[in-house]
Write an enzyme that holds these catalytic residues in place. Structure first.
Site, PDB file in Angstrom:
ATOM      1  N   CYS A 134       3.493  -1.509 -26.765  1.00 45.19           N
ATOM      2  CA  CYS A 134       4.262  -1.263 -25.678  1.00 45.19           C
ATOM      3  C   CYS A 134       5.581  -0.348 -25.845  1.00 45.19           C
ATOM      4  O   CYS A 134       5.493   0.737 -25.016  1.00 45.19           O
ATOM      5  CB  CYS A 134       5.115  -2.748 -25.055  1.00 45.19           C
ATOM      6  SG  CYS A 134       6.290  -2.439 -23.868  1.00 45.19           S
ATOM      7  N   CYS A 148       4.053   0.874 -22.622  1.00 48.14           N
ATOM      8  CA  CYS A 148       4.746   0.775 -21.137  1.00 48.14           C
ATOM      9  C   CYS A 148       5.883   1.877 -21.381  1.00 48.14           C
ATOM     10  O   CYS A 148       6.194   2.526 -20.187  1.00 48.14           O
ATOM     11  CB  CYS A 148       5.454  -0.504 -21.219  1.00 48.14           C
ATOM     12  SG  CYS A 148       4.314  -2.047 -21.697  1.00 48.14           S
ATOM     13  N   LYS A 198       4.775   5.465 -21.124  1.00 54.37           N
ATOM     14  CA  LYS A 198       3.867   5.648 -19.953  1.00 54.37           C
ATOM     15  C   LYS A 198       4.832   6.026 -18.896  1.00 54.37           C
ATOM     16  O   LYS A 198       4.875   6.505 -17.979  1.00 54.37           O
ATOM     17  CB  LYS A 198       3.163   4.492 -19.740  1.00 54.37           C
ATOM     18  CG  LYS A 198       2.412   4.469 -18.528  1.00 54.37           C
ATOM     19  CD  LYS A 198       3.011   3.683 -17.351  1.00 54.37           C
ATOM     20  CE  LYS A 198       3.320   2.212 -17.743  1.00 54.37           C
ATOM     21  NZ  LYS A 198       2.122   1.302 -18.034  1.00 54.37           N
ATOM     22  N   TYR A 245      -6.278   0.596 -15.446  1.00 52.17           N
ATOM     23  CA  TYR A 245      -4.987   0.895 -15.074  1.00 52.17           C
ATOM     24  C   TYR A 245      -4.559   1.877 -16.135  1.00 52.17           C
ATOM     25  O   TYR A 245      -3.783   2.929 -15.480  1.00 52.17           O
ATOM     26  CB  TYR A 245      -4.089  -0.122 -14.824  1.00 52.17           C
ATOM     27  CG  TYR A 245      -3.741  -0.909 -16.128  1.00 52.17           C
ATOM     28  CD1 TYR A 245      -2.652  -0.713 -16.825  1.00 52.17           C
ATOM     29  CD2 TYR A 245      -4.432  -2.056 -16.522  1.00 52.17           C
ATOM     30  CE1 TYR A 245      -2.228  -1.289 -17.850  1.00 52.17           C
ATOM     31  CE2 TYR A 245      -4.017  -2.713 -17.719  1.00 52.17           C
ATOM     32  CZ  TYR A 245      -2.751  -2.267 -18.266  1.00 52.17           C
ATOM     33  OH  TYR A 245      -2.558  -2.940 -19.435  1.00 52.17           O
ATOM     34  N   GLU A 282      -2.917   5.582 -14.689  1.00 51.45           N
ATOM     35  CA  GLU A 282      -1.921   5.785 -14.805  1.00 51.45           C
ATOM     36  C   GLU A 282      -1.514   7.260 -15.795  1.00 51.45           C
ATOM     37  O   GLU A 282      -0.901   8.049 -15.187  1.00 51.45           O
ATOM     38  CB  GLU A 282      -1.209   4.740 -15.630  1.00 51.45           C
ATOM     39  CG  GLU A 282      -0.813   3.447 -14.931  1.00 51.45           C
ATOM     40  CD  GLU A 282      -0.313   2.354 -15.755  1.00 51.45           C
ATOM     41  OE1 GLU A 282       0.384   1.158 -15.096  1.00 51.45           O
ATOM     42  OE2 GLU A 282      -0.341   2.263 -17.068  1.00 51.45           O
ATOM     43  N   HIS A 304      17.974  -4.749   4.933  1.00 50.26           N
ATOM     44  CA  HIS A 304      17.497  -3.313   5.584  1.00 50.26           C
ATOM     45  C   HIS A 304      18.344  -2.108   5.235  1.00 50.26           C
ATOM     46  O   HIS A 304      19.459  -2.255   5.004  1.00 50.26           O
ATOM     47  CB  HIS A 304      17.706  -3.776   7.150  1.00 50.26           C
ATOM     48  CG  HIS A 304      17.140  -2.590   7.891  1.00 50.26           C
ATOM     49  ND1 HIS A 304      15.885  -2.337   7.968  1.00 50.26           N
ATOM     50  CD2 HIS A 304      17.982  -1.908   8.936  1.00 50.26           C
ATOM     51  CE1 HIS A 304      15.703  -1.610   8.847  1.00 50.26           C
ATOM     52  NE2 HIS A 304      16.888  -1.054   9.472  1.00 50.26           N
ATOM     53  N   GLU A 354      11.605  -5.353   2.428  1.00 51.10           N
ATOM     54  CA  GLU A 354      11.730  -6.386   3.660  1.00 51.10           C
ATOM     55  C   GLU A 354      10.746  -6.467   4.334  1.00 51.10           C
ATOM     56  O   GLU A 354      10.295  -7.388   5.203  1.00 51.10           O
ATOM     57  CB  GLU A 354      12.822  -5.889   4.605  1.00 51.10           C
ATOM     58  CG  GLU A 354      12.812  -4.572   5.164  1.00 51.10           C
ATOM     59  CD  GLU A 354      13.757  -4.197   6.046  1.00 51.10           C
ATOM     60  OE1 GLU A 354      14.213  -5.045   7.006  1.00 51.10           O
ATOM     61  OE2 GLU A 354      14.145  -3.089   6.407  1.00 51.10           O
TER      62      GLU A 354
END
Length: 641
Positions: free
Chosen positions: A201, A206, A209, A352, A356, A616, A621
């Protein structure tokens, strides 16, 4: 008996709050009264609770044939729960991940025989207080691993692997009073890339990336949005709207900054281990016996260390490309530390990781092609995967579909000529392979101590992270059936150490874990995909609330108008519209989904979402303002503010 309900209210919560259907298998011979009774009771429960229980019967014509399968055939010995190894009576009952033929690798929990099965059924149906309560509490029933305070070994615990999970487990165990060492020795990738403490990672996953993905987002925003917001060069002395900004990406500068950040994390991890009292050993380990490791340092010097317990946390490595010239390709272990710009790149695979990498490389200006053997993002929601593929194609990423490389060869200027399975060819500067990962266990000497592994991917089957050798445990990507996610390994490592040295009985919960795919348009999800939900609960019991919408920050940019963001919530109509899955495609998907993951853990219903007041104006939302169902056939496009 593997379930423990400390309070009656937890029982009710378990019965009426489960989002996953339990698949119970019961085996026995046809004339055995105990088998028939247990099977009959389970069948009754499946009729009463069809979305909660599915029963799979395995009926043998005779006692001899049953015993041949169970005992002489070795089925019971392949079950990770040691209680099963001595079971010889009928029935034999277990919970599995799948229906179909008996598969020891798919067994989640061994229940037991006739009495155990009826006890399980009573607990399942026991009444509860109307107050409800917290989610059910399971107890991790692990086999006795023989650990004693006066064991006489060098360490209470040795963790093999200095990645996120291993570091978390070691620090937690040390904090609970254990004497702990961490072994971490990074073997170079086939292309020669090396890295420091912290695992995949931090070094080649991660962290780099996400940083390079951010570079692509910045570049895209400059080109797509800047002019619309009045940002950009304008003719001197002229009051006019900017027409755009030309950018040039410097790979070498980005790479250096990313690698400097990673090195700072490597250093912090070493300091943190020292502060927590964990011994850091930069050595490669191999089991000599169940309590002894033969360790080799970087100079080739060999020694031995002993421990009462071991945790295997070595993670995985990319699966190599098996074709002529496959050694010319690099992997995700290499791309982030690559000295020179990758140039024109072929990404092999539709995982993925492949998408990615393709996304950020294209986003910073490279010519990128993705070779796809079958479908994009296998294991993720199909509708969402198709939307991501369409978005990527419209953003300049080319796809070669239903092909794989059959040959790679060096040509002039150090480029790589790729021949595809359909006979077509093209020339690239870089070929990056991301077709899967394999556990890095092959040279750990697991055969020496009898730890079983999956022959296909070298992963280790476990129950409650305990392997077939009781004092040897496994966490993270090396563990069979474990989501290959850093936070999962961290949490599993912490909770395992608490059970081993802190008196905890709480197991790791691998359900409803959020994840995000950092493709050019980000995708966050938690729970079931639509197809999985239909398969598990039945099409008649599943409803989908969905919406396409334009994020406010995209609304001024003409180039953003081709694609919209998207969200959907999958519910179980037969269970008070309990939420089975939440999916979000749009900006900052990971930030949006994290909080919903907590709600999923608590058994949220669609009414709970609808009663939540949104923030908002945000994209988040949109999840709590869903009203349109797929079954209605109404337009899912959002309108208004």
């Amino acid at each position: 008996f593997f379930f423990s309900f400390p309070r009656d209210q937890a029982k009710k919560r378990y019965l009426f709050g489960m989002s996953r259907q339990l698949i119970l298998h019961v085996a026995g011979w046809s004339t055995c009264g105990f088998y028939r009774r247990a099977s009959s009771v389970l069948a009754s429960l499946s009729v009463l609770f069809p979305t909660k229980i599915k029963v799979v019967d395995h009926t043998f014509p005779s006692r001899a044939e049953y015993r041949q399968w169970l005992i002489e055939g070795g089925f019971r010995e392949k079950v990770s729960d040691a209680r099963a190894h001595g079971h010889s009576s009928s029935p034999f009952t277990w919970i599995a991940e799948t229906a179909g033929e008996p598969d020891p690798a798919a067994i989640k929990d061994f229940i037991g025989g006739h009495d155990d099965t009826l006890t399980w059924c009573r607990q399942f149906c026991a009444p509860a207080d109307a107050a409800g309560g917290a989610a059910p509490t399971s107890v991790a029933s692990m086999a006795d691993d023989g650990h004693k305070g006066d064991h006489g070994y060098d360490y209470d615990l040795v963790v093999i692997g200095g990645g996120s999970g291993g570091l978390a487990a070691s620090k937690e165990a040390s904090g609970l009073g254990a004497k702990v060492a961490v072994l971490d020795f990074v073997k170079p990738s086939p292309a020669g890339t090396k890295w420091g403490l912290g695992g995949t990672c931090v070094n080649v996953g991660c962290i780099p990336k996400k940083l390079m993905h951010n570079a692509a987002i910045i570049n895209e925003s400059i080109h797509a949005d800047a002019a619309a917001f009045g940002i950009g060069p304008a003719p001197t002395g002229v009051e006019s709207a900017p027409t755009g900004i030309e950018t040039k990406h410097a790979w070498e500068s980005m790479r250096e900054n990313v690698q400097n950040h990673i090195r700072s994390l490597n250093f912090k991890y070493r300091v943190n281990l020292r502060e927590k009292g964990v011994s850091y050993l930069n050595k490669l380990g191999k089991f000599k016996d169940a309590h002894t490791l033969e360790v080799t340092d970087k100079k080739g010097r060999v020694s031995e260390i002993t421990a009462s317990r071991f945790i295997i946390a070595v993670g995985g490595r990319p699966t190599p490309l098996e074709c002529e010239g496959g050694e010319l390709a690099i992997s995700s272990d290499d791309i982030f530390a690559r000295e020179n710009s990758p140039g024109k790149t072929l990404c092999v695979g539709a995982s993925y990781i492949s998408l990615e990498c393709a996304g950020f490389l294209a986003g910073i200006g490279h010519d990128v092609t993705v070779a796809v053997r079958s479908i994009l993002l296998r294991g993720f929601d199909r509708e969402v995967a198709d939307k991501i593929g369409s978005y990527m194609e419209d953003h300049g990423i080319k796809f070669r579909k239903e092909v794989v490389p059959s040959k790679l060869e060096k040509v002039e200027d150090d480029k790589i000529k790729v021949t595809f399975s359909n006979g077509e060819t093209d020339i690239y500067d870089t070929v990056l392979v991301a077709i899967g990962r394999q556990a890095d266990t092959e040279k750990l000497g697991l055969d020496n101590i009898g730890v079983e592994t999956n022959s296909r991917n070298y992963k280790i089957p476990t129950k409650f992270e305990q392997t077939s050798v009781p004092n040897v445990y496994a966490i993270g990507d090396v563990m069979e059936g474990c989501p290959e996610l850093t936070p999962v390994a961290i949490q599993a490592g912490i909770q395992l150490s608490r059970r081993l040295f802190g008196g905890s009985k709480e197991p790791m919960d691998y359900k409803n874990i959020c994840t995000t795919v950092f493709t050019p348009i980000e995708y966050g999800c938690c729970g079931y995909s639509e197809d999985e939900a239909i398969e598990k609960f039945g099409e008649d019991n599943v409803e989908v609330y969905h919406k396409s919408f334009m994020p406010l920050e995209w609304s001024l940019s003409d180039s953003r108008s081709v694609h919209q963001a998207f969200t959907k919530v999958i519910v179980d109509k037969s269970d008070n519209e309990r939420v089975l899955g939440i999916h979000f495609v749009g900006p900052n998907a990971g930030e949006v989904l994290q909080g919903y993951g907590t709600a999923m853990k608590k058994g949220i219903t669609f009414r709970d979402l609808a009663d939540t007041v949104g923030i908002h104006p945000t994209s988040a939302e949109e999840i709590v303002t869903l009203t349109v169902t797929k079954s209605s056939g109404e337009d899912a496009a959002a309108g208004g503010c």
